[in-house]
Design an enzyme around this catalytic site. Structure first.
Site, mmCIF file in Angstrom:
data_model
loop_
_atom_site.group_PDB
_atom_site.id
_atom_site.type_symbol
_atom_site.label_atom_id
_atom_site.label_comp_id
_atom_site.label_asym_id
_atom_site.label_seq_id
_atom_site.Cartn_x
_atom_site.Cartn_y
_atom_site.Cartn_z
ATOM 1 N N THR A 116 0.852 -1.192 0.000
ATOM 2 C CA THR A 116 0.000 0.000 0.000
ATOM 3 C C THR A 116 0.886 1.240 0.000
ATOM 4 O OG1 THR A 116 -1.900 -1.078 1.002
ATOM 5 C CG2 THR A 116 -1.663 1.279 1.421
ATOM 6 N N HIS A 131 -7.092 -11.019 -1.223
ATOM 7 C CA HIS A 131 -6.513 -10.568 0.049
ATOM 8 C C HIS A 131 -7.378 -11.110 1.184
ATOM 9 C CE1 HIS A 131 -4.411 -8.428 3.026
ATOM 10 N NE2 HIS A 131 -4.311 -7.239 2.467
ATOM 11 N N ASN A 191 -4.376 -10.025 7.120
ATOM 12 C CA ASN A 191 -4.125 -8.731 7.767
ATOM 13 C C ASN A 191 -5.342 -8.027 8.356
ATOM 14 O OD1 ASN A 191 -1.512 -9.215 7.154
ATOM 15 N ND2 ASN A 191 -1.390 -7.784 5.428
ATOM 16 N N TYR A 227 -8.461 -7.682 7.224
ATOM 17 C CA TYR A 227 -9.466 -7.076 6.354
ATOM 18 C C TYR A 227 -10.682 -8.006 6.243
ATOM 19 C CZ TYR A 227 -5.681 -3.851 5.858
ATOM 20 O OH TYR A 227 -4.693 -2.954 6.160
ATOM 21 N N ASN A 275 -4.185 -4.876 12.826
ATOM 22 C CA ASN A 275 -5.606 -4.522 12.785
ATOM 23 C C ASN A 275 -6.407 -5.239 13.869
ATOM 24 O OD1 ASN A 275 -5.447 -2.591 10.743
ATOM 25 N ND2 ASN A 275 -5.474 -4.156 9.139
HETATM 26 C C1 8OZ Z 1 -0.078 -1.022 5.402
HETATM 27 C C2 8OZ Z 1 -0.824 0.123 5.364
HETATM 28 C C3 8OZ Z 1 -2.074 0.099 4.823
HETATM 29 C C4 8OZ Z 1 -2.587 -1.079 4.302
HETATM 30 C C5 8OZ Z 1 -2.011 -4.811 4.334
HETATM 31 C C6 8OZ Z 1 -3.168 -3.465 2.715
HETATM 32 O O1 8OZ Z 1 -1.355 -4.873 5.366
HETATM 33 C C7 8OZ Z 1 -2.358 -3.504 3.766
HETATM 34 C C8 8OZ Z 1 -1.826 -2.248 4.343
HETATM 35 C C9 8OZ Z 1 -0.559 -2.185 4.892
HETATM 36 O O2 8OZ Z 1 -2.396 -5.834 3.763
#
Ligand code: 8OZ
Length: 381
Positions: free
Chosen positions: A40, A189, A192, A194, A249
């Site tokens: 990102t 994805h 992480n 999401y 996260n």
């Molecule tokens: C760092 C900052 C913002 C997003 C991920 C898409 O960790 C990210 C991400 C990483 O998968």
């Protein structure tokens, strides 16, 4: 000593592969095992469309065996950070087409990473300032990155089961648009913290319907998304990313080993191009993440495995030679070294990544890291 194999687990009587051994990955033939990790960078143009600067950045890195695009939202509601690119409008498709054309002309291959952030967003980033959505209404600890600076996360709205087909369809349509944009494949994805990871792990999924509770139920939505993507791409051009040890996260699971063992076993029958596994980072261990190293998944998964997690050239060479991974993805090192494969092959010094320019900004810290051949008398340290 270069060899070809698409049966990486069969090591007997074969020379150990190197990072520079070509390899078949599903339908793709990669020139080396050095992959550019999804990164990102928050530099998309207006309309979240890839622009000239992004074309140049990816073109510079085309010597990777494979480039994985930065995480790219499949719909406006899937966005969680400023200026990340999308793959839902025709303008975005046209912008990405310029990227893939440049990478192909330079001899590279590239897949698009399909992304929905779920709860890792903020009303100020959402259409109509609506609440971010998630499997369950559980507020993440921490702050969202917004256009107004860091802001406390909000409690997301729990998705109703009858809304899930719409999101699944957005993944399918985004996957179709990735084809139109000239990509060589897609990576889902599922890592992480999401949306898909929020469904998979029980720290974020407290649902009592068919999409929560048992492991089978928690895997249901990720696998429905995968099946939708497989309606528009052959399995040999689809990868998926998982972060079994990840705590980023505010993620946790009561039994990560059971969860990710079941998920990787469930994936086995799809014949995917690869599974991309992130190992525990030092920060994950500090935050209580368990170590589930790539060798653990290799002990039962027979397909192509890509590993990620603060690998340097030596460690990467070792993991490939041992056969624990077939591919290694590099984030920070590729960010700072557009010619990373040549530098690793020749044992050349590496440019040092500058965290101040990771997220947002312009060409500085993005397209101005020199290749070895272009270095001036005062290269970056
Ligand atoms: C760092 C900052 C913002 C997003 C991920 C898409 O960790 C990210 C991400 C990483 O998968």
């Amino acid at each position: 000593m270069e060899q070809e194999t698409n049966k990486p687990h069969q090591k007997a009587r074969r020379e150990a592969p190197t990072l520079f051994s070509p390899i078949n990955v599903g339908a793709l033939r990669l020139a080396n095992r050095i992959v550019m990790a999804p990164l990102t960078r928050n530099r998309a143009g207006p309309g979240f469309v890839p622009q000239d600067l992004n074309v140049e950045y990816y073109r510079q890195r085309a010597s990777a065996g494979l480039i994985i695009s930065e995480a790219t939202q499949i719909a406006p509601e899937g966005m969680g950070y400023p200026d990340t690119p999308g793959i839902y409008s025709d303008e975005q498709v046209a912008g990405w087409r310029r990227v893939t054309d440049a990478v192909h002309t330079a001899g590279g291959q590239m897949v698009l990473q399909l992304w929905h952030v779920g709860r890792i967003s903020h009303p100020s980033l959402q259409p109509g300032r609506q609440l971010p959505v998630a499997p369950s209404a559980i507020k993440p600890a921490g702050q969202a990155a917004t256009y107004e600076g860091p802001q406390e996360f909000v409690t997301p709205r729990a998705l109703a089961a009858d809304e899930l087909p719409r999101i699944r369809d957005q993944y399918r349509e985004a996957a179709r648009k990735a084809r139109a944009a000239g990509f060589d494949g897609v990576e889902i994805h599922n890592a992480n913290g999401y949306l898909l990871d929020q469904f998979l792990r029980d720290g974020t999924n407290r649902r009592t319907d068919l999409y929560g509770g048992t492991l089978e139920n928690r895997m249901r939505f990720p696998l429905e998304v995968l099946k939708a993507v497989l309606e528009v791409w052959p399995a040999g051009r689809v990868g998926i990313r998982l972060s079994p040890s990840g705590t980023m996260n505010d993620m946790h699971d009561s039994d990560p080993k059971a969860t990710f063992t079941a998920m990787v076993k469930a994936l086995e029958s799809y014949g995917l191009a690869y599974i991309h596994i992130m190992e525990a980072l030092e920060a994950d261990i500090r935050h209580g993440g368990v170590q589930l190293p790539i060798s653990y998944f290799r002990s039962f998964y027979k397909g192509i495995l890509m590993v990620n997690g603060e690998y340097d050239g030596l460690k990467a060479q070792a993991v490939v030679a041992l056969g624990d991974a077939d591919l290694v993805s590099f984030g920070r090192l590729f960010l700072a070294n557009p010619d990373l494969p040549a530098r690793l092959r020749e044992g050349l010094p590496l440019n040092v990544p500058d965290p101040r320019t990771f997220y947002g900004g312009g060409a500085a810290g993005y397209t101005d890291y020199p290749a070895w051949a272009q270095r001036t008398d005062s290269p970056r340290p």
